[in-house]
Design an enzyme around this catalytic site. Structure first.
Site, PDB file in Angstrom:
ATOM      1  N   ASP A   1      -9.769  -6.718 -25.099  1.00 50.88           N
ATOM      2  CA  ASP A   1      -9.977  -7.881 -24.238  1.00 50.88           C
ATOM      3  C   ASP A   1     -10.918  -8.843 -24.946  1.00 50.88           C
ATOM      4  O   ASP A   1     -11.225  -8.672 -26.135  1.00 50.88           O
ATOM      5  CB  ASP A   1     -10.511  -7.461 -22.871  1.00 50.88           C
ATOM      6  CG  ASP A   1     -11.946  -6.932 -22.936  1.00 50.88           C
ATOM      7  OD1 ASP A   1     -12.443  -6.650 -24.056  1.00 50.88           O
ATOM      8  OD2 ASP A   1     -12.577  -6.803 -21.862  1.00 50.88           O
TER       9      ASP A   1
ATOM     10  N   TYR B   1      -3.457  -4.399 -22.056  1.00 45.86           N
ATOM     11  CA  TYR B   1      -4.868  -4.115 -21.845  1.00 45.86           C
ATOM     12  C   TYR B   1      -5.085  -3.217 -20.624  1.00 45.86           C
ATOM     13  O   TYR B   1      -5.763  -2.187 -20.697  1.00 45.86           O
ATOM     14  CB  TYR B   1      -5.662  -5.415 -21.684  1.00 45.86           C
ATOM     15  CG  TYR B   1      -7.025  -5.180 -21.073  1.00 45.86           C
ATOM     16  CD1 TYR B   1      -8.073  -4.692 -21.839  1.00 45.86           C
ATOM     17  CD2 TYR B   1      -7.242  -5.397 -19.714  1.00 45.86           C
ATOM     18  CE1 TYR B   1      -9.315  -4.436 -21.279  1.00 45.86           C
ATOM     19  CE2 TYR B   1      -8.474  -5.143 -19.141  1.00 45.86           C
ATOM     20  CZ  TYR B   1      -9.508  -4.659 -19.926  1.00 45.86           C
ATOM     21  OH  TYR B   1     -10.719  -4.396 -19.357  1.00 45.86           O
TER      22      TYR B   1
ATOM     23  N   GLU C   1     -10.076  -3.070 -12.828  1.00 43.98           N
ATOM     24  CA  GLU C   1      -9.656  -3.794 -14.028  1.00 43.98           C
ATOM     25  C   GLU C   1      -8.974  -5.110 -13.682  1.00 43.98           C
ATOM     26  O   GLU C   1      -9.173  -6.118 -14.362  1.00 43.98           O
ATOM     27  CB  GLU C   1      -8.727  -2.912 -14.878  1.00 43.98           C
ATOM     28  CG  GLU C   1      -9.417  -1.738 -15.548  1.00 43.98           C
ATOM     29  CD  GLU C   1     -10.475  -2.159 -16.550  1.00 43.98           C
ATOM     30  OE1 GLU C   1     -10.427  -3.305 -17.039  1.00 43.98           O
ATOM     31  OE2 GLU C   1     -11.372  -1.350 -16.839  1.00 43.98           O
TER      32      GLU C   1
END
Length: 363
Positions: free
Chosen positions: A141, A123, A40
């Site tokens: 996102d 996020y 990520e």
């Protein structure tokens, strides 16, 4: 809007699509919290195609939290070299130290704990918590903003506090709380592969029957932004100074781009300098006039908020001339063959490649 929020088919449609169309990616094969975290962070500002090799190399070098924490920051930056946005790498390293110190090297398993680690915002915390631990937190996102804005014709700007809160609440309303990890990955995957910014493939989208933009034919009207990003122009004048075939480099300091990376001797200006101004400022920084300064190459380097206009100059100094500092930065001399030991900004790689007439990877 209410009727759309009540549509139970939204989550079912995208998860069914995801199960058939999802890409075979290594962090999906091994969805440990550490692997999800690394993927990520890499993919925050990087496309999957580019990030995949970096992910595999990073995991091979630092296979777990403890190995990452035990590495030097320079080794971490070196592994990150070329990805840009180097604060991501520094925050990864800092968070690894925090996990070792606070949790004995085991990734925390709740959103509330994850979000308190360096570099992990809402996020990333939601992604790790949902994918690795099954916590019901929706990710929001750029892909999710675009997907939801188009599907529900949301005119609130995504770059305002009000807009971000609205989209976060909307995503959580739609979230499949029994399967949050797949739901979140489906949202991101659909935005990346189908509901793309420039060429959305609406004909194959599983949400087309419930998408306002598809029905009205206006997908490019969404998402809405309140303002355009203004870019700052910066002029970087780099100097190649060699002594006994050793190249002078300095390390960038805190508070600016490429913090902790190495570069050539640099004079910066907020406007373009003439040749005389370049030589004068260089002489002041060296405390003596160079024997000669020759222009080698110019290059423009575009960042999200900055336009960097770089030029490279070769400096000839008296024999055996060595610097200890340059503009209050410690100078290190290294051979070209050892440059790979130092994390360099991509711009420096490109400039040196042209200077030595070599492809960047040779450096």
């Amino acid at each position: 809007m209410d009727k759309f929020l009540k549509m139970t088919g939204f989550a079912t449609s995208i998860i069914s699509w995801y199960n058939i169309n999802k890409r075979d990616l290594p962090w999906r094969q091994n969805a440990s919290p550490y692997h999800v975290w690394i993927s990520e962070i890499i993919l925050q500002q990087t496309q999957v195609k580019q990030g995949l090799d970096y992910y595999n190399r990073f995991i091979s070098l630092f296979p777990d939290v403890v190995s990452l924490a035990n590495a030097s920051q320079q080794d971490v930056l070196l592994a990150w070299q070329g990805l840009g946005y180097y604060s991501r790498a520094r925050n990864l390293h800092a968070a690894a130290h925090q996990i070792v110190e606070r949790y004995n090297g085991v990734m925390p398993d709740t959103y509330a704990e994850l979000i308190n680690l360096s570099g992990i915002g809402p996020y990333t915390a939601a992604a790790i918590a949902s994918i690795a631990f099954g916590e019901p937190h929706a990710v929001v996102d750029g892909n999710v903003f675009r997907l939801l804005a188009r599907c529900f014709s949301v005119e609130l700007p995504i770059d305002t506090g009000e807009g971000k809160r609205f989209f976060t609440n909307l995503a959580n309303e739609l979230l499949d709380s029994t399967n949050p990890g797949d739901f979140n990955q489906a949202m991101m995957e659909l935005g990346a592969l189908v509901c793309t910014p420039a060429n959305p493939d609406c004909a194959i989208c599983p949400l087309r029957t419930m998408c306002n933009s598809y029905r009205l034919g206006n997908p490019f009207s969404f998402p809405v932004k309140s303002r355009k990003t203004t870019k700052r122009d910066r002029y970087f004048y780099y100097f190649v100074h060699e002594s006994d075939k050793q190249l002078a480099i300095t390390r960038r300091e805190k508070g600016d781009i490429w913090q902790g990376l190495w570069e050539l001797l640099l004079i910066e200006s907020d406007k373009r300098l003439s040749e005389n101004q370049i030589v004068r400022q260089l002489s002041e920084s060296l405390n003596m006039a160079p024997l000669a300064v020759s222009h080698v190459v110019e290059m423009r380097h575009l960042l999200t908020h900055q336009n960097i206009f770089a030029s490279l100059h070769k400096v000839k100094m008296p024999e055996k001339f060595n610097l200890v500092t340059f503009k209050d930065k410690i100078v290190v001399y290294t051979g070209r063959e050892n440059l790979t030991d130092y994390p360099l900004p991509k711009l420096i790689e490109k400039l040196l490649a042209q200077y030595f007439d070599l492809p960047p990877k040779v450096l």
